[in-house]
Design a protein around this motif. Sequence first.
Motif, short mmCIF file in Angstrom:
data_model
loop_
_atom_site.label_atom_id
_atom_site.label_comp_id
_atom_site.label_asym_id
_atom_site.label_seq_id
_atom_site.Cartn_x
_atom_site.Cartn_y
_atom_site.Cartn_z
N THR A 73 26.85 42.44 54.92
CA THR A 73 25.52 42.09 54.43
C THR A 73 25.37 40.58 54.33
O THR A 73 24.34 40.02 54.73
CB THR A 73 25.27 42.75 53.07
OG1 THR A 73 25.38 44.17 53.21
CG2 THR A 73 23.89 42.42 52.53
N LYS A 131 36.16 49.30 51.30
CA LYS A 131 34.94 49.62 52.05
C LYS A 131 33.74 48.88 51.47
O LYS A 131 32.91 48.34 52.20
CB LYS A 131 34.66 51.12 52.00
CG LYS A 131 35.44 51.94 52.98
CD LYS A 131 34.85 53.35 52.98
CE LYS A 131 35.92 54.39 53.10
NZ LYS A 131 35.38 55.74 52.96
N LYS A 132 33.67 48.85 50.14
CA LYS A 132 32.56 48.20 49.46
C LYS A 132 32.57 46.69 49.77
O LYS A 132 31.54 46.10 50.07
CB LYS A 132 32.64 48.43 47.96
CG LYS A 132 31.48 47.89 47.19
CD LYS A 132 31.59 48.21 45.72
CE LYS A 132 30.42 47.64 44.95
NZ LYS A 132 30.53 47.90 43.52
N ILE A 133 33.76 46.09 49.73
CA ILE A 133 33.88 44.66 50.02
C ILE A 133 33.47 44.38 51.45
O ILE A 133 32.74 43.42 51.73
CB ILE A 133 35.32 44.17 49.74
CG1 ILE A 133 35.58 44.17 48.23
CG2 ILE A 133 35.57 42.79 50.34
CD1 ILE A 133 37.04 43.95 47.85
N LYS A 134 33.93 45.22 52.40
CA LYS A 134 33.56 45.04 53.80
C LYS A 134 32.05 45.13 53.98
O LYS A 134 31.45 44.36 54.72
CB LYS A 134 34.26 46.07 54.69
CG LYS A 134 35.73 45.83 54.87
CD LYS A 134 35.94 44.65 55.79
CE LYS A 134 37.41 44.49 56.08
NZ LYS A 134 37.71 43.28 56.77
N ALA A 135 31.43 46.10 53.31
CA ALA A 135 29.98 46.26 53.42
C ALA A 135 29.26 45.03 52.86
O ALA A 135 28.28 44.55 53.45
CB ALA A 135 29.53 47.52 52.68
N GLU A 136 29.77 44.50 51.74
CA GLU A 136 29.18 43.30 51.16
C GLU A 136 29.34 42.11 52.10
O GLU A 136 28.42 41.30 52.24
CB GLU A 136 29.81 43.00 49.80
CG GLU A 136 29.42 44.00 48.73
CD GLU A 136 30.24 43.86 47.44
OE1 GLU A 136 31.17 43.03 47.40
OE2 GLU A 136 29.93 44.59 46.49
N GLU A 157 38.20 52.73 48.72
CA GLU A 157 36.77 52.69 48.40
C GLU A 157 36.33 51.26 48.07
O GLU A 157 35.27 50.80 48.51
CB GLU A 157 36.45 53.63 47.22
CG GLU A 157 36.50 55.10 47.59
CD GLU A 157 35.51 55.47 48.69
OE1 GLU A 157 34.34 55.01 48.65
OE2 GLU A 157 35.90 56.21 49.60
N LYS A 158 37.17 50.55 47.31
CA LYS A 158 36.85 49.15 46.98
C LYS A 158 36.83 48.30 48.24
O LYS A 158 35.97 47.44 48.41
CB LYS A 158 37.86 48.59 45.98
CG LYS A 158 37.68 49.13 44.58
CD LYS A 158 38.74 48.59 43.64
CE LYS A 158 38.64 49.25 42.28
NZ LYS A 158 39.73 48.83 41.38
N ASP A 194 41.11 54.88 45.54
CA ASP A 194 40.29 53.90 44.83
C ASP A 194 40.31 52.56 45.56
O ASP A 194 39.28 51.91 45.73
CB ASP A 194 40.79 53.69 43.39
CG ASP A 194 40.51 54.89 42.50
OD1 ASP A 194 39.68 55.76 42.90
OD2 ASP A 194 41.11 54.96 41.41
#
Length: 149
Positions: A82, A74-79, A71-72, A68
């Motif tokens: 962006t 990865k999401k933060i890195k993607a944000e 995954e969080k 978990d």
Amino acid sequence: MFSDDLKQLIEAAVTDCKVTAKEMKVIARRAEAEGVDMDELEIYIDSRIQQRNMEGSEMTQVVNRMFDYLEKAKKIKAEERTLRRKQKAEEKAALREFRAAHPDDFEHTLNTFANTGINIVSTFMSGKMEIGKAANIAKSLFDVIKPKK
């Protein structure tokens, strides 16, 4: 209560949280040879299996929490990527606007940098400036005009 050898045998048998018929036969034979009560043996084996199951459950929870977290992350890195892309696009758009609105200022700035570079080289070549000072000025000039990553 149980010998160390018998405990090691039981531990080996319960590593997968179950005891096969063959494993139980071997354990029972060893326990009988040591004079261990079979009911006590069965209770002990059941308790070790239960402990193993609980340890496995805790480990599963830890692994799930770790996934978990990943995954969080990865999401933060993607944000963040962006956001950086948006900022770069905004910077480029602002630069284009500036160039369009002030073409003379932009050209003047570029000419100033070019003339400064030429002056540094001329001064160095005439022997009026040391190599270290010329290199430092050139590096400072380059740092100002190089594109930012």
